[in-house]
Design a protein around this motif. Sequence first.
Motif, PDB file in Angstrom:
ATOM      1  N   ILE A  50       0.859  -1.176   0.000  1.00 46.55           N
ATOM      2  CA  ILE A  50       0.000   0.000   0.000  1.00 46.55           C
ATOM      3  C   ILE A  50       0.899   1.230   0.000  1.00 46.55           C
ATOM      4  CG2 ILE A  50      -1.750   1.301   1.264  1.00 46.55           C
ATOM      5  CD1 ILE A  50      -2.910  -1.371   2.135  1.00 46.55           C
ATOM      6  N   PHE A  51       0.587   2.178  -0.906  1.00 49.88           N
ATOM      7  CA  PHE A  51       1.389   3.381  -1.100  1.00 49.88           C
ATOM      8  C   PHE A  51       0.553   4.622  -0.836  1.00 49.88           C
ATOM      9  CE2 PHE A  51       3.025   0.073  -3.825  1.00 49.88           C
ATOM     10  CZ  PHE A  51       4.392   0.147  -3.649  1.00 49.88           C
ATOM     11  N   ASN A  52       1.216   5.667  -0.336  1.00 47.48           N
ATOM     12  CA  ASN A  52       0.529   6.944  -0.202  1.00 47.48           C
ATOM     13  C   ASN A  52       0.554   7.656  -1.547  1.00 47.48           C
ATOM     14  OD1 ASN A  52       3.077   8.167  -0.417  1.00 47.48           O
ATOM     15  ND2 ASN A  52       3.251   8.508   1.779  1.00 47.48           N
ATOM     16  N   PRO A  84      -1.275   4.554  12.958  1.00 49.90           N
ATOM     17  CA  PRO A  84      -2.396   4.811  12.050  1.00 49.90           C
ATOM     18  C   PRO A  84      -1.989   5.832  10.991  1.00 49.90           C
ATOM     19  CG  PRO A  84      -2.804   5.839  14.176  1.00 49.90           C
ATOM     20  CD  PRO A  84      -1.544   5.054  14.312  1.00 49.90           C
ATOM     21  N   VAL A  85      -2.378   5.587   9.751  1.00 51.35           N
ATOM     22  CA  VAL A  85      -2.100   6.544   8.679  1.00 51.35           C
ATOM     23  C   VAL A  85      -3.266   7.513   8.581  1.00 51.35           C
ATOM     24  CG1 VAL A  85      -0.609   4.937   7.441  1.00 51.35           C
ATOM     25  CG2 VAL A  85      -3.039   5.040   6.867  1.00 51.35           C
ATOM     26  N   GLY A  86      -3.040   8.638   7.963  1.00 49.00           N
ATOM     27  CA  GLY A  86      -4.053   9.681   7.907  1.00 49.00           C
ATOM     28  C   GLY A  86      -5.084   9.494   6.814  1.00 49.00           C
ATOM     29  N   THR A  87      -6.118  10.297   6.901  1.00 48.42           N
ATOM     30  CA  THR A  87      -7.149  10.331   5.872  1.00 48.42           C
ATOM     31  C   THR A  87      -6.509  10.633   4.531  1.00 48.42           C
ATOM     32  OG1 THR A  87      -8.888  11.043   7.381  1.00 48.42           O
ATOM     33  CG2 THR A  87      -9.162  11.645   5.076  1.00 48.42           C
ATOM     34  N   GLY A  88      -6.967   9.951   3.500  1.00 45.95           N
ATOM     35  CA  GLY A  88      -6.449  10.249   2.174  1.00 45.95           C
ATOM     36  C   GLY A  88      -6.624   9.110   1.199  1.00 45.95           C
ATOM     37  N   VAL A  89      -6.138   9.369  -0.012  1.00 43.63           N
ATOM     38  CA  VAL A  89      -6.155   8.379  -1.090  1.00 43.63           C
ATOM     39  C   VAL A  89      -4.866   7.568  -1.005  1.00 43.63           C
ATOM     40  CG1 VAL A  89      -6.133   8.057  -3.593  1.00 43.63           C
ATOM     41  CG2 VAL A  89      -7.564   9.838  -2.572  1.00 43.63           C
ATOM     42  N   TYR A  90      -5.004   6.262  -1.109  1.00 37.03           N
ATOM     43  CA  TYR A  90      -3.867   5.348  -1.110  1.00 37.03           C
ATOM     44  C   TYR A  90      -4.004   4.416  -2.308  1.00 37.03           C
ATOM     45  CZ  TYR A  90      -2.961   7.016   3.580  1.00 37.03           C
ATOM     46  OH  TYR A  90      -2.677   7.820   4.644  1.00 37.03           O
ATOM     47  N   PHE A  91      -2.900   3.848  -2.715  1.00 36.74           N
ATOM     48  CA  PHE A  91      -2.889   2.892  -3.825  1.00 36.74           C
ATOM     49  C   PHE A  91      -2.406   1.555  -3.299  1.00 36.74           C
ATOM     50  CE2 PHE A  91      -2.389   7.101  -5.564  1.00 36.74           C
ATOM     51  CZ  PHE A  91      -3.287   7.095  -6.614  1.00 36.74           C
ATOM     52  N   TYR A  92      -2.994   0.484  -3.771  1.00 39.92           N
ATOM     53  CA  TYR A  92      -2.496  -0.842  -3.421  1.00 39.92           C
ATOM     54  C   TYR A  92      -2.127  -1.576  -4.694  1.00 39.92           C
ATOM     55  CZ  TYR A  92      -7.449  -2.291  -4.019  1.00 39.92           C
ATOM     56  OH  TYR A  92      -8.720  -2.502  -4.481  1.00 39.92           O
ATOM     57  N   ALA A 101      -0.912  -5.350 -10.820  1.00 37.79           N
ATOM     58  CA  ALA A 101      -2.160  -4.578 -10.918  1.00 37.79           C
ATOM     59  C   ALA A 101      -2.208  -3.607  -9.752  1.00 37.79           C
ATOM     60  CB  ALA A 101      -3.366  -5.507 -10.896  1.00 37.79           C
ATOM     61  N   THR A 102      -2.775  -2.425 -10.003  1.00 43.04           N
ATOM     62  CA  THR A 102      -2.867  -1.380  -8.978  1.00 43.04           C
ATOM     63  C   THR A 102      -4.284  -0.821  -8.949  1.00 43.04           C
ATOM     64  OG1 THR A 102      -0.557  -0.780  -9.368  1.00 43.04           O
ATOM     65  CG2 THR A 102      -1.918   0.823  -8.196  1.00 43.04           C
ATOM     66  N   ARG A 103      -4.760  -0.523  -7.749  1.00 38.68           N
ATOM     67  CA  ARG A 103      -6.060   0.124  -7.550  1.00 38.68           C
ATOM     68  C   ARG A 103      -5.904   1.175  -6.456  1.00 38.68           C
ATOM     69  NH1 ARG A 103     -10.813  -1.898  -9.582  1.00 38.68           N
ATOM     70  NH2 ARG A 103     -10.658  -3.853 -10.702  1.00 38.68           N
ATOM     71  N   LYS A 104      -6.902   2.027  -6.334  1.00 38.72           N
ATOM     72  CA  LYS A 104      -6.831   3.053  -5.292  1.00 38.72           C
ATOM     73  C   LYS A 104      -7.929   2.816  -4.266  1.00 38.72           C
ATOM     74  CE  LYS A 104      -9.354   6.542  -7.890  1.00 38.72           C
ATOM     75  NZ  LYS A 104      -9.320   7.869  -8.455  1.00 38.72           N
ATOM     76  N   LEU A 105      -7.686   3.325  -3.055  1.00 42.03           N
ATOM     77  CA  LEU A 105      -8.670   3.248  -1.981  1.00 42.03           C
ATOM     78  C   LEU A 105      -8.662   4.559  -1.220  1.00 42.03           C
ATOM     79  CD1 LEU A 105      -7.013   2.762   0.917  1.00 42.03           C
ATOM     80  CD2 LEU A 105      -6.809   0.491  -0.004  1.00 42.03           C
ATOM     81  N   LEU A 106      -9.727   4.793  -0.472  1.00 42.89           N
ATOM     82  CA  LEU A 106      -9.861   6.027   0.275  1.00 42.89           C
ATOM     83  C   LEU A 106     -10.097   5.708   1.748  1.00 42.89           C
ATOM     84  CD1 LEU A 106     -10.162   9.115   0.418  1.00 42.89           C
ATOM     85  CD2 LEU A 106     -12.583   8.810  -0.154  1.00 42.89           C
ATOM     86  N   LEU A 107      -9.225   6.231   2.589  1.00 35.50           N
ATOM     87  CA  LEU A 107      -9.340   6.060   4.041  1.00 35.50           C
ATOM     88  C   LEU A 107      -9.876   7.360   4.630  1.00 35.50           C
ATOM     89  CD1 LEU A 107      -8.753   4.701   6.786  1.00 35.50           C
ATOM     90  CD2 LEU A 107      -6.405   5.520   6.568  1.00 35.50           C
ATOM     91  N   LEU A 108     -10.945   7.237   5.423  1.00 28.41           N
ATOM     92  CA  LEU A 108     -11.531   8.391   6.118  1.00 28.41           C
ATOM     93  C   LEU A 108     -11.404   8.165   7.616  1.00 28.41           C
ATOM     94  CD1 LEU A 108     -14.821   8.814   4.059  1.00 28.41           C
ATOM     95  CD2 LEU A 108     -12.696  10.097   3.824  1.00 28.41           C
ATOM     96  N   ARG A 109     -10.776   9.060   8.318  1.00 29.66           N
ATOM     97  CA  ARG A 109     -10.620   8.960   9.780  1.00 29.66           C
ATOM     98  C   ARG A 109     -11.654   9.807  10.470  1.00 29.66           C
ATOM     99  NH1 ARG A 109      -7.625   4.666  11.356  1.00 29.66           N
ATOM    100  NH2 ARG A 109      -5.728   4.586  10.210  1.00 29.66           N
TER     101      ARG A 109
END
Length: 109
Positions: A50-52, A84-92, A101-109
Motif C-alpha cells: 500500500i502506497f501513499n 495509524p495513517v491519515g485520511t487520504g487516497v492510497y494505492f495498493y 495490478a494497482t487500484r486506489k482506496l480512500l481512508l476516512l478517519r
Amino acid sequence: PPQETSVTELKAAMIPSAFTLHQNAPNPFNNTTTIEFDLPRSSKLVTLDIFNIAGQCVTTLLRKQQAAGHYALYWDGHDNAGNPVGTGVYFYRLQTEKLSATRKLLLLR
C-alpha cells in the motif's frame, strides 16, 4: 500500544481463471477494508503493498510464495510500524513475477 495490521487469507476450492485484483470493500473505509485477489497459478513471490499519494510504501500486507487461489487480506489503516495513517487516497499494488495490478482506496478517519 500500536495495533498490528491484520492480515488474513482465504483460499477457495476452485482455481481462478485470471489474475485479478479486486476493488477493496468497503471503499471509502474507516476501520478496516478487505482486499481480494485471484491467482490462476502458483507464484514464487507475491507482494501486496500500500502506497501513499507520494508513492511511498506505507505497508506491506503480503510478501511470500502463494498457491493458485482466491485470497482476501484485511487492512486496518496502520503502517508497517503500527501507526495509524491519515485520511487520504492510497494505492495498493499486487505483484507476481510476471504480473502487476494497482487500484486506489480512500481512508476516512
